[in-house]
Design a protein around this motif. Sequence first.
Motif, PDB file in Angstrom:
ATOM      1  N   PRO A  89     -80.251 -42.711 -50.918  1.00 13.69           N
ATOM      2  CA  PRO A  89     -78.931 -42.967 -51.508  1.00 13.69           C
ATOM      3  C   PRO A  89     -78.961 -44.231 -52.345  1.00 13.69           C
ATOM      4  N   GLY A 142     -76.064 -42.854 -57.363  1.00  7.25           N
ATOM      5  CA  GLY A 142     -76.257 -41.445 -57.034  1.00  7.25           C
ATOM      6  C   GLY A 142     -77.370 -41.271 -56.016  1.00  7.25           C
ATOM      7  N   TRP A 187     -73.712 -39.470 -59.074  1.00  7.68           N
ATOM      8  CA  TRP A 187     -72.745 -38.880 -58.152  1.00  7.68           C
ATOM      9  C   TRP A 187     -71.834 -37.870 -58.844  1.00  7.68           C
ATOM     10  N   ALA A 211     -70.739 -34.105 -57.540  1.00 14.62           N
ATOM     11  CA  ALA A 211     -69.507 -34.330 -56.774  1.00 14.62           C
ATOM     12  C   ALA A 211     -68.915 -33.027 -56.245  1.00 14.62           C
ATOM     13  N   LEU A 269     -70.861 -31.764 -52.882  1.00 12.60           N
ATOM     14  CA  LEU A 269     -71.042 -32.624 -51.721  1.00 12.60           C
ATOM     15  C   LEU A 269     -70.054 -32.260 -50.618  1.00 12.60           C
ATOM     16  N   ARG A 307     -70.336 -38.884 -49.957  1.00  6.70           N
ATOM     17  CA  ARG A 307     -70.556 -39.989 -50.906  1.00  6.70           C
ATOM     18  C   ARG A 307     -70.169 -41.320 -50.272  1.00  6.70           C
ATOM     19  N   GLU A 308     -69.041 -41.355 -49.583  1.00  2.61           N
ATOM     20  CA  GLU A 308     -68.597 -42.589 -48.941  1.00  2.61           C
ATOM     21  C   GLU A 308     -69.575 -43.013 -47.852  1.00  2.61           C
ATOM     22  N   THR A 340     -72.745 -44.634 -49.413  1.00  5.28           N
ATOM     23  CA  THR A 340     -72.621 -45.791 -50.297  1.00  5.28           C
ATOM     24  C   THR A 340     -71.922 -46.986 -49.678  1.00  5.28           C
TER      25      THR A 340
END
Length: 260
Positions: free
Chosen positions: A218, A222, A243, A247, A250, A255-256, A259
Amino acid sequence: MTGSTVIRRLVSAAAIVSMVGVGAACNSRDSDGGTGPEQTTATDATPTTTSPTAEATPFTGFLETVDGTKGIVTYKAELPQLKGGATAVRDKFNASVHAALDDYLKPTEDNLPVTVAPGALPEEERSRVSHIGSGVVAGVLLLNIYVEHAAHPFNTVSTTVIDAHTAAPVMITDLFADQKAGLDTVVQAIKAEMAGEDKLADQAPPEPVADQLANWLPDNDGLVFYLPVAHVLGDYYPVTVEWDAIAGVLAPGVREKLTQ
């Protein structure tokens, strides 16, 4: 694929071709491998507390130098490791990286002497703890392997991504709501990135299967995939899929998680 199988196949390939396409999957096994003296080499990972159950001290990334001889394999490696933080997460990450090294400390099919050394990719990319966050911890191990009588040594890549709450490995297939749609979308994005990079113009893109996309990390921008390429390009080449390009496929919250 086991390390023994990988290196046996690579022995023959290294002697006759100039392109090595060996993928080392994101490690999920514990290891009893030995440890050596710690290096104080700093990494670019920012220490942070990972969960409500974490220990008082936050995770800190560092490189541990290990060396020795196992049978006819002589080795020296710089292992990305963690200090502090939640014990289960730290131990799983550290053991997984050690297991990746252990894969290359086994005898070859032809019982030829092997030398394992720290690896480096273009732009001086080396082994490191790449991310310490509240959702995951991640790192990459780069090794350079030379099998006696081979035409040249070759680099290998092994990435490790561990859930900072459950201490479970995070695999590429865990990231998508629909696995097939996710892998297909990733490959299309990789092809678009490769088309814009002159160095990769003649390199084959991966197939949309988990094994060929297993080396990933990660990143704030992205997902970084380490793609097998010609030896002259370093054997592996990192390509970032932004990302926004993935998007739509996912799984919620991924994503959260990767990151933060």
